[in-house]
Design a protein around this motif. Structure first.
Motif, mmCIF file in Angstrom:
data_model
loop_
_atom_site.group_PDB
_atom_site.id
_atom_site.type_symbol
_atom_site.label_atom_id
_atom_site.label_comp_id
_atom_site.label_asym_id
_atom_site.label_seq_id
_atom_site.Cartn_x
_atom_site.Cartn_y
_atom_site.Cartn_z
ATOM 1 N N GLY A 96 0.789 -1.234 0.000
ATOM 2 C CA GLY A 96 0.000 0.000 0.000
ATOM 3 C C GLY A 96 0.819 1.280 0.000
ATOM 4 O O GLY A 96 0.250 2.370 -0.048
ATOM 5 N N PHE A 97 2.139 1.172 0.040
ATOM 6 C CA PHE A 97 2.972 2.377 0.068
ATOM 7 C C PHE A 97 3.570 2.732 -1.291
ATOM 8 O O PHE A 97 4.323 3.693 -1.407
ATOM 9 N N GLY A 98 3.215 1.979 -2.322
ATOM 10 C CA GLY A 98 3.807 2.181 -3.649
ATOM 11 C C GLY A 98 3.588 3.574 -4.215
ATOM 12 O O GLY A 98 4.441 4.101 -4.935
ATOM 13 N N GLU A 99 2.455 4.199 -3.880
ATOM 14 C CA GLU A 99 2.164 5.518 -4.443
ATOM 15 C C GLU A 99 2.677 6.669 -3.574
ATOM 16 O O GLU A 99 2.522 7.840 -3.917
ATOM 17 N N LYS A 100 3.287 6.330 -2.438
ATOM 18 C CA LYS A 100 3.875 7.390 -1.596
ATOM 19 C C LYS A 100 5.211 7.825 -2.171
ATOM 20 O O LYS A 100 5.893 7.052 -2.850
ATOM 21 N N TYR A 101 5.595 9.043 -1.839
ATOM 22 C CA TYR A 101 6.900 9.545 -2.258
ATOM 23 C C TYR A 101 7.930 9.238 -1.171
ATOM 24 O O TYR A 101 7.567 9.062 0.001
ATOM 25 N N PRO A 102 9.213 9.166 -1.532
ATOM 26 C CA PRO A 102 10.239 8.794 -0.546
ATOM 27 C C PRO A 102 10.177 9.635 0.727
ATOM 28 O O PRO A 102 10.360 9.110 1.829
ATOM 29 N N TRP A 103 9.919 10.941 0.557
ATOM 30 C CA TRP A 103 9.921 11.813 1.739
ATOM 31 C C TRP A 103 8.734 11.532 2.653
ATOM 32 O O TRP A 103 8.671 12.034 3.769
ATOM 33 N N GLN A 104 7.794 10.709 2.194
ATOM 34 C CA GLN A 104 6.663 10.342 3.060
ATOM 35 C C GLN A 104 6.957 9.042 3.825
ATOM 36 O O GLN A 104 6.128 8.567 4.589
#
Ligand code: ADP
Ligand code: ADP
Length: 235
Positions: A133-141
Motif C-alpha cells: 500500500g505504500f507504492g504511491e507514496k513519495y520517498p519523503w513520506q
C-alpha cells in the motif's frame, strides 16, 4: 569454483606516486545460493571488494569471475543496495523500485513488453518487505527504515542472481535494523539469490550469513573464513 570468485586480487587506487593499496592478494569464493558476509574495520576495502565483484572497477592483479565468466564490465545479473537509499524524490516508491528496469539493458526491452508483470512484481516485493500500500507514496513520506525496505525491493526488481549489500542497515536504529534482518532472511529463503553482505556489525553477519569472511585492516586480506550455518537457528 563458486558463483563469485575473486582470486589473488590486488587493487590500488590513484597513480603510482600517491597510490593507496586497498586490497592485497584477496581470495574469496561464494557458492550459488549462499549468503556470505564480509566483515572488517572501516577502510579495509569492503566496498572495494563489492565494486570489483560487480565490475565497477577492475583489479590490478588477479581475477574476478561471476557465474563462470571473467568480469569485464558492470555485472547485469547483480542487484545492489547501499547504506543510503538515495531514492529519486520526484518518483513514487513504486517508480523508484522499478528504476533499474529502465536504466539497465537488457531489462529495458523486457519492461516495455511486460510492464504490468513488472508492476505486479514490484508490488509483491513491497508486500514481502512490509510496504503493502505504500507504492504511491513519495520517498519523503517514508521513514528511513521504510526507504531502506523499498531500497531492497529496488535491488531485487530484476530478479538478480546475485545480491550485493553494502552496509544496507547501517544507518538504521537498532529496532528497525533487526526487523530488516528478518525481512532479509525471509527474502533470501524465498528467492535463493547468492548474496554478499558487507558490514562491520558482527552480530548482523552471524544472524544472516552462512559464511563469514573476516578482513584485516588496509590493505584488506581475508584473515579468516568461517562456515557458520551450524551456529544459529535457521528460519
Ligand atoms: P571499506 O568499505 O571497508 O570502508 P573502502 O573499500 O571504501 O573500505 O576503502 C578501502 C581503502 O581505499 C580506504 O583506505 C579508502 O580510503 C580507499 N579508497 C576507497 N575508494 C577510493 C578512491 N576512489 N580513491 C582513493 N582511495 C580510495
Ligand atoms: P564506506 O566506508 O561506508 O564504504 P566511505 O565513506 O569510506 O564509505 O566512502 C564513500 C565513497 O567514497 C566510496 O565510494 C569510496 O570508494 C569513496 N572513497 C573513500 N575513500 C576515498 C578516498 N580517499 N578518495 C576518494 N574516494 C574515496
Amino acid at each position: 569454483t563458486g558463483f563469485v570468485d575473486l582470486r589473488n586480487v590486488r587493487l590500488s587506487y590513484g597513480g603510482a606516486s600517491s597510490a593507496t593499496l586497498a586490497l592485497e592478494d584477496l581470495t574469496i569464493s561464494v557458492a550459488k545460493g549462499e549468503f556470505a558476509a564480509v566483515v572488517g574495520p572501516s577502510g579495509c576495502g569492503k566496498s572495494t571488494l563489492m565494486k570489483l565483484a560487480t565490475g565497477l572497477i577492475r583489479p590490478n592483479a588477479g581475477t574476478v569471475e561471476v557465474a563462470g565468466h571473467e568480469v569485464d564490465g558492470p555485472v547485469s545479473i547483480a542487484g545492489m543496495a547501499f547504506q543510503n537509499p538515495s531514492m529519486l524524490p520526484w518518483r513514487t516508491t513504486l517508480k523508484n523500485v522499478m528504476l533499474p528496469l529502465e536504466i539497465v539493458q537488457p531489462h529495458r526491452k523486457r519492461l516495455s513488453r511486460e510492464r504490468s508483470r513488472y508492476v505486479s512484481l514490484a508490488e509483491s516485493l513491497l508486500e514481502l518487505v512490509g510496504l503493502k500500500g505504500f507504492g504511491e507514496k513519495y520517498p519523503w513520506q517514508l521513514s528511513g527504515g521504510m526507504q531502506q525496505r523499498a531500497n531492497l525491493c529496488r535491488a531485487l526488481i530484476h530478479d538478480p542472481a546475485l545480491l550485493m549489500l553494502d552496509e544496507p542497515f547501517g544507518a538504521l536504529d537498532a529496532f528497525t535494523r533487526e526487523e530488516l534482518w528478518q525481512v532479509m532472511r525471509d527474502l533470501h529463503a524465498e528467492k535463493q539469490f547468492t548474496t554478499i553482505l558487507v558490514t562491520h556489525d558482527l552480530r548482523e553477519a552471524v544472524f544472516l550469513a552462512d559464511k563469514v569472511f573476516v578482513m584485516s585492516a588496509r590493505p584488506g586480506r581475508i584473515i579468516e573464513t568461517k562456515d557458520i550455518t551450524f551456529a544459529r537457528p535457521r528460519p
